[in-house]
Structures are given as structure tokens and as C-alpha cells.
Design a protein around this motif. Structure first.
Motif, mmCIF file in Angstrom:
data_model
loop_
_atom_site.group_PDB
_atom_site.id
_atom_site.type_symbol
_atom_site.label_atom_id
_atom_site.label_comp_id
_atom_site.label_asym_id
_atom_site.label_seq_id
_atom_site.Cartn_x
_atom_site.Cartn_y
_atom_site.Cartn_z
ATOM 1 N N GLU A 27 -43.647 -79.959 119.060
ATOM 2 C CA GLU A 27 -42.306 -79.939 118.510
ATOM 3 C C GLU A 27 -41.529 -78.737 118.974
ATOM 4 O O GLU A 27 -42.120 -77.722 119.349
ATOM 5 C CB GLU A 27 -42.375 -79.804 116.989
ATOM 6 N N ILE B 168 -36.398 -80.002 115.765
ATOM 7 C CA ILE B 168 -35.889 -79.652 114.449
ATOM 8 C C ILE B 168 -34.862 -78.541 114.643
ATOM 9 O O ILE B 168 -35.177 -77.504 115.217
ATOM 10 C CB ILE B 168 -37.022 -79.179 113.516
ATOM 11 N N TYR C 166 -32.967 -83.109 111.913
ATOM 12 C CA TYR C 166 -34.135 -83.525 112.670
ATOM 13 C C TYR C 166 -33.764 -84.489 113.776
ATOM 14 O O TYR C 166 -32.736 -85.144 113.718
ATOM 15 C CB TYR C 166 -35.143 -84.232 111.768
ATOM 16 N N ILE D 277 -32.770 -89.015 107.697
ATOM 17 C CA ILE D 277 -33.972 -88.680 108.453
ATOM 18 C C ILE D 277 -34.705 -89.962 108.797
ATOM 19 O O ILE D 277 -35.310 -90.589 107.934
ATOM 20 C CB ILE D 277 -34.907 -87.765 107.633
ATOM 21 N N GLN E 37 -42.901 -82.880 108.797
ATOM 22 C CA GLN E 37 -42.090 -82.071 109.697
ATOM 23 C C GLN E 37 -41.502 -80.867 108.996
ATOM 24 O O GLN E 37 -41.533 -79.752 109.505
ATOM 25 C CB GLN E 37 -40.935 -82.910 110.218
ATOM 26 N N GLU E 38 -40.971 -81.134 107.822
ATOM 27 C CA GLU E 38 -40.381 -80.062 107.032
ATOM 28 C C GLU E 38 -41.409 -78.978 106.757
ATOM 29 O O GLU E 38 -41.158 -77.787 106.898
ATOM 30 C CB GLU E 38 -39.873 -80.656 105.714
ATOM 31 N N PRO F 29 -35.216 -75.695 108.242
ATOM 32 C CA PRO F 29 -34.746 -76.895 108.927
ATOM 33 C C PRO F 29 -33.455 -77.444 108.336
ATOM 34 O O PRO F 29 -33.243 -77.382 107.129
ATOM 35 C CB PRO F 29 -35.893 -77.885 108.736
ATOM 36 N N ALA G 149 -41.317 -87.262 107.644
ATOM 37 C CA ALA G 149 -40.255 -86.307 107.354
ATOM 38 C C ALA G 149 -40.807 -85.112 106.578
ATOM 39 O O ALA G 149 -40.501 -83.958 106.891
ATOM 40 C CB ALA G 149 -39.152 -86.997 106.547
#
Lengths: 159, 159
Positions: A93, A133, B129, B91, B115-116, B126, B112
DNA sequence: GTAATTGCAAAGGATTTGCAACAGT
DNA sequence: ACTGTTGCAAATCCTTTGCAATTAC
């Protein structure tokens, strides 16, 4: 300097000549761990005393991308950036700071696996990923900066 | 037609005039669930008998993006695409078929969240995205198509 | 009425392409 | 020798911008 070997092998496999320019450009790209723009590559070549045309840089980058040794990115700046994948997971990422422009890489096998799973669940055959991100990096937060354009956004709860 | 209301509200909040052109463009964008290019928006406007300049379309899209009601995408085609976020999670991932160009959306709260989590783990805040997976859609697979450029790639095991 | 928008055409910036000279196999 | 590359400049494509006429408030 194994990457030179790899790129040469790729060119040979494709029946394409290994030129001095191609090797020089590859050396520059593989010599940086960041994300290079064409302009930055040009500058580095100039600094090394090499005089290579812009068109050749673009054509060589296209080749490097096709070889799979280099990834092409678009971080929304209006131009592309290139990153060699030598020695790093091709799936990672990018955390892009919208204030200072810094790009941080993070690798997450868990995230990669989950993505693959989600794609295959709907019958999609994944080949290449792109995970970005955008937000505020730790450094900018420490300096008290905030996300400028965020103030204009309509929050989701409006809908 | 609640989106008209939202866009109007956004414009009022910003102290900007609500023009006929802005409303018409918003209607087109909110009237499609796909990912529209500027060219496609122009075509749709022409079909509706509206004569709106390209510059106005770009300027209105910029506004819609700032409002948070529309997302801007770059799927590597050399131009941007726009997608309204009305009634869908902001998202979500995109599965992009490199052969037929089809774009499929999938929502994954799990992804999601992960990722956060990954971003925050390194102190990153963040805001936005971007998750794109390029590959071959189910339809193209069924028709026996393959990933053309994939044949040229050096597999990771070479490195 | 005032301030902002519109639309056209021109400018802008990144990338691509045509073509004659040149380099790799 | 033959094929493909290089480098320059021109072309191309998307997007932005300047400015006079027009519209929203």
C-alpha cells in the motif's frame, strides 16, 4: 546489480536490443527506492552527465513496466511516477500525505490476501493491485497541520 | 431527487450561485451509477439538447468533488472519470477489467476496516481511500480471453 | 447593481509519434 | 546488412485559464 541482469534477460527474451540508454535508465530507476517522476529521472541523468532524450525515457519506462520489474503510479499530481519492485513485495500500500506529498509504503500480507479473496468471490481474476490511502502523515500531524479541503466535504450523514 | 437539494445546499453554504448549468450537469452525474468521463457527460448533455461548454463541465465537476458528493477516479486511461457517491459507501473497491474495460464495484467493510487499521498503526490519519484491482472479469474469462500483457511480465520468483 | 459564471478559444503540461540518423545483433 | 532504437520537434490528448458577455442573487 542483479537487476541489470534481469532487465537484460527480459529484453533478450523479447528479441529486443540491449542499448546503453536502456541500461542507464534502468540503473537510475533501480538506484532509488522512492517514486520517480520522468522529470526526476531526467534530472538524475543530467547529473550523471548522460544526455538521453525524453522520448527514450518514456519508451524505456514502458518496457520496464511491461517487464514487471517496475510499477507505474498516478498519485493525482497530473503526471506519473515509477517505482522499481526489486526486492519488495509487488503488493503493497501507499500512504500519501496530501499536505507534504510524502509517500510511505506499507506491506500487509493480510490485506493482500483479503483483497484477492474479495476479487475471486465475484469471479474476477486479479492481476495487479493498487492500494492508496490519502491523508495526513505523522509528521504533518505533529506540526499541527490539518486536511485543508476536508472542511468543504459534505459528510455522509447528509445523504 | 434529493441530490439536487444536497448540491444546492452545498452551493448556498459556499455562497455560490445555483446556476441552470450546474444543476443540469449534476442531474447527469447523479443519473448514472457508472463512472462517467467528461466526454460521456458531454455526449449525454448533447443528447438532452443542452449546450454547455466543456470548461463549465470541468468547473462543475471540481465543485462536485469538493462537495464530497462525487468521487474522481483515474483508471489509467489517460483521462478522469467521475462517480457519484449518493446512496453508496464512499469506501468501496473497483474491479477493473483490463480487457473489456468493465468496472465492477464491491463493498467490503472488513477491507475498509483493515486499511484504516494499517494506516493508523504507523501514525497516519486516513481521509480518502483508493482500492483498485486490475484483472480479468468473469465475462471475459468465460469467453476465453486472457491477460494480454501478463505474458510479458517477469514473475516475482525471478527476483 | 454587483459579483460570479459562462463559453469560446488559446494556453498549458504530460505523453506520444514521425522520421532521418544511428547502434545492436 | 538488417532491424530496431534514438533524439528532436511536432503532434496529441486532457485539462486549465483569460476575458468579454451574461446570469444569479
Amino acid at each position: 546489480m542483479s537487476f541489470v541482469h534481469l532487465f537484460r534477460r527480459f529484453l533478450r527474451d523479447q528479441g529486443l536490443p540491449v542499448t546503453q540508454q536502456r541500461e542507464t535508465i534502468a540503473e537510475v530507476v533501480f538506484g532509488t527506492d522512492g517514486h520517480l517522476s520522468v522529470e526526476e529521472i531526467e534530472a538524475e541523468l543530467r547529473q550523471r552527465g548522460e544526455r538521453i532524450g525524453k522520448a527514450t525515457i518514456y519508451r524505456t519506462l514502458e518496457m520496464l513496466v511491461k517487464s514487471g520489474l517496475v510499477a507505474e503510479h498516478d498519485f493525482g499530481e497530473g503526471f506519473k511516477r515509477y517505482e522499481h519492485l526489486f526486492g519488495q513485495s509487488p503488493i503493497h500500500e501507499h500512504l500519501i500525505c496530501t499536505e507534504c506529498g510524502a509517500v510511505e509504503k506499507i506491506e500487509s500480507p493480510e490485506l493482500a490476501r483479503l483483497q484477492e479473496e474479495q476479487a475471486r468471490r465475484v469471479g474476477f481474476l486479479p492481476a495487479r493491485y493498487r492500494l492508496e490511502i490519502y491523508g495526513l502523515c505523522a509528521g504533518c500531524q505533529a506540526e499541527g497541520r490539518t486536511l485543508e479541503w476536508e472542511g468543504l466535504r459534505c459528510p455522509v450523514e447528509m445523504m
